[in-house]
Design an enzyme around this catalytic site. Sequence first.
Site, mmCIF file in Angstrom:
data_model
loop_
_atom_site.group_PDB
_atom_site.id
_atom_site.type_symbol
_atom_site.label_atom_id
_atom_site.label_comp_id
_atom_site.label_asym_id
_atom_site.label_seq_id
_atom_site.Cartn_x
_atom_site.Cartn_y
_atom_site.Cartn_z
ATOM 1 N N LYS A 14 0.827 -1.215 0.000
ATOM 2 C CA LYS A 14 0.000 0.000 0.000
ATOM 3 C C LYS A 14 0.863 1.269 0.000
ATOM 4 C CE LYS A 14 -2.221 -1.142 3.804
ATOM 5 N NZ LYS A 14 -1.669 -2.476 4.146
ATOM 6 N N ARG A 89 -9.666 0.449 8.904
ATOM 7 C CA ARG A 89 -9.209 -0.903 9.219
ATOM 8 C C ARG A 89 -10.227 -1.676 10.043
ATOM 9 N NH1 ARG A 89 -3.327 -0.013 8.761
ATOM 10 N NH2 ARG A 89 -2.236 -1.967 9.064
ATOM 11 N N ARG A 128 11.471 -6.341 4.556
ATOM 12 C CA ARG A 128 11.363 -4.906 4.821
ATOM 13 C C ARG A 128 12.012 -4.541 6.160
ATOM 14 N NH1 ARG A 128 5.480 -2.116 4.737
ATOM 15 N NH2 ARG A 128 5.323 -2.915 6.860
ATOM 16 N N ARG A 134 11.486 -1.088 11.471
ATOM 17 C CA ARG A 134 10.219 -1.253 12.187
ATOM 18 C C ARG A 134 10.240 -2.535 13.006
ATOM 19 N NH1 ARG A 134 5.177 -0.051 8.263
ATOM 20 N NH2 ARG A 134 4.194 -1.350 9.857
ATOM 21 N N ARG A 146 -0.452 -9.458 13.270
ATOM 22 C CA ARG A 146 -0.998 -8.423 12.368
ATOM 23 C C ARG A 146 -1.861 -9.069 11.281
ATOM 24 N NH1 ARG A 146 4.443 -5.874 10.736
ATOM 25 N NH2 ARG A 146 3.302 -4.481 9.344
HETATM 26 P P1 ADP Z 1 1.061 -2.330 7.732
HETATM 27 O O1 ADP Z 1 -0.020 -2.080 6.737
HETATM 28 O O2 ADP Z 1 2.316 -2.851 7.124
HETATM 29 O O3 ADP Z 1 0.625 -3.127 8.922
HETATM 30 P P2 ADP Z 1 0.811 0.379 8.791
HETATM 31 O O4 ADP Z 1 1.902 1.372 8.789
HETATM 32 O O5 ADP Z 1 -0.388 0.653 7.964
HETATM 33 O O6 ADP Z 1 1.529 -0.957 8.347
HETATM 34 O O7 ADP Z 1 0.308 0.117 10.303
HETATM 35 C C1 ADP Z 1 1.192 -0.165 11.351
HETATM 36 C C2 ADP Z 1 0.421 -0.290 12.660
HETATM 37 O O8 ADP Z 1 -0.203 0.966 12.986
HETATM 38 C C3 ADP Z 1 -0.739 -1.285 12.686
HETATM 39 O O9 ADP Z 1 -0.305 -2.601 12.967
HETATM 40 C C4 ADP Z 1 -1.614 -0.713 13.829
HETATM 41 O O10 ADP Z 1 -1.089 -1.024 15.098
HETATM 42 C C5 ADP Z 1 -1.461 0.797 13.623
HETATM 43 N N1 ADP Z 1 -2.527 1.323 12.736
HETATM 44 C C6 ADP Z 1 -2.350 1.860 11.498
HETATM 45 N N2 ADP Z 1 -3.519 2.237 10.954
HETATM 46 C C7 ADP Z 1 -4.476 1.914 11.864
HETATM 47 C C8 ADP Z 1 -5.899 2.021 11.900
HETATM 48 N N3 ADP Z 1 -6.588 2.532 10.874
HETATM 49 N N4 ADP Z 1 -6.553 1.591 13.019
HETATM 50 C C9 ADP Z 1 -5.885 1.080 14.050
HETATM 51 N N5 ADP Z 1 -4.552 0.931 14.080
HETATM 52 C C10 ADP Z 1 -3.842 1.337 13.023
#
Ligand code: ADP
Length: 189
Positions: A14, A89, A128, A134, A146
């Site tokens: 994404k 999400r 990654r 991270r 996750r």
């Molecule tokens: P990825 O898609 O690789 O998991 P992101 O950077 O989108 O990485 O998200 C990393 C973390 O941030 C998630 O595992 C969650 O803990 C938090 N997070 C991100 N977006 C949301 C959301 N919309 N609602 C709740 N938690 C979120």
Amino acid sequence: MRNIVLFGPPGAGKGTQSEFLVNHYGLVHLSTGDVFRFNIKNGTQLGKLAQSYMDQGKLVPDEVTISMLKAEVEKSPEAKGFIFDGFPRTTAQAEALDAFLSERDDSIEAMVALEVPEDELKSRLLARAETSGRADDADPDVIQNRINVYNAETAPVADFYRVAGKFKAVNGLGTIEEITERLVEAIDA
Ligand code: ADP
């Protein structure tokens, strides 16, 4: 406005694809994960709260995430539209986004979903971790968590847009350019 939700599991690409779509359509990129990481880096209260969830591969609570998202949208009054990356999400987040946008006489145009098999996601995330720094990419248990959270809480969000006739699935395997082309084709269709 042209508001697109870029959807898919962790490691689907994404963030990478958002960069291209933002340039192609002249939209503002809004990644909730990036905003949380920015807050963690700057030691804010929001960052401290978010970190405890992110480190375990859990979702940050809806209330916190939704109000942060609204504040971010309001920071860009000149935007022609947004690419929402990593949001919504949960179904509650999707409902809140819908209500928030309709208050502004606005809506989501489409959800484009990157589809990638689970084994490929795991290897991409571990790869990654070498460069992202991270913690949530480096630990196989956190990665699994996750993915489980995605399957249980996030995957159902697709139905929210499917019933609205706005859902489009895109094959997330191939070169970055091939996948960009598929996304543009799906969005322009
Ligand atoms: P990825 O898609 O690789 O998991 P992101 O950077 O989108 O990485 O998200 C990393 C973390 O941030 C998630 O595992 C969650 O803990 C938090 N997070 C991100 N977006 C949301 C959301 N919309 N609602 C709740 N938690 C979120």
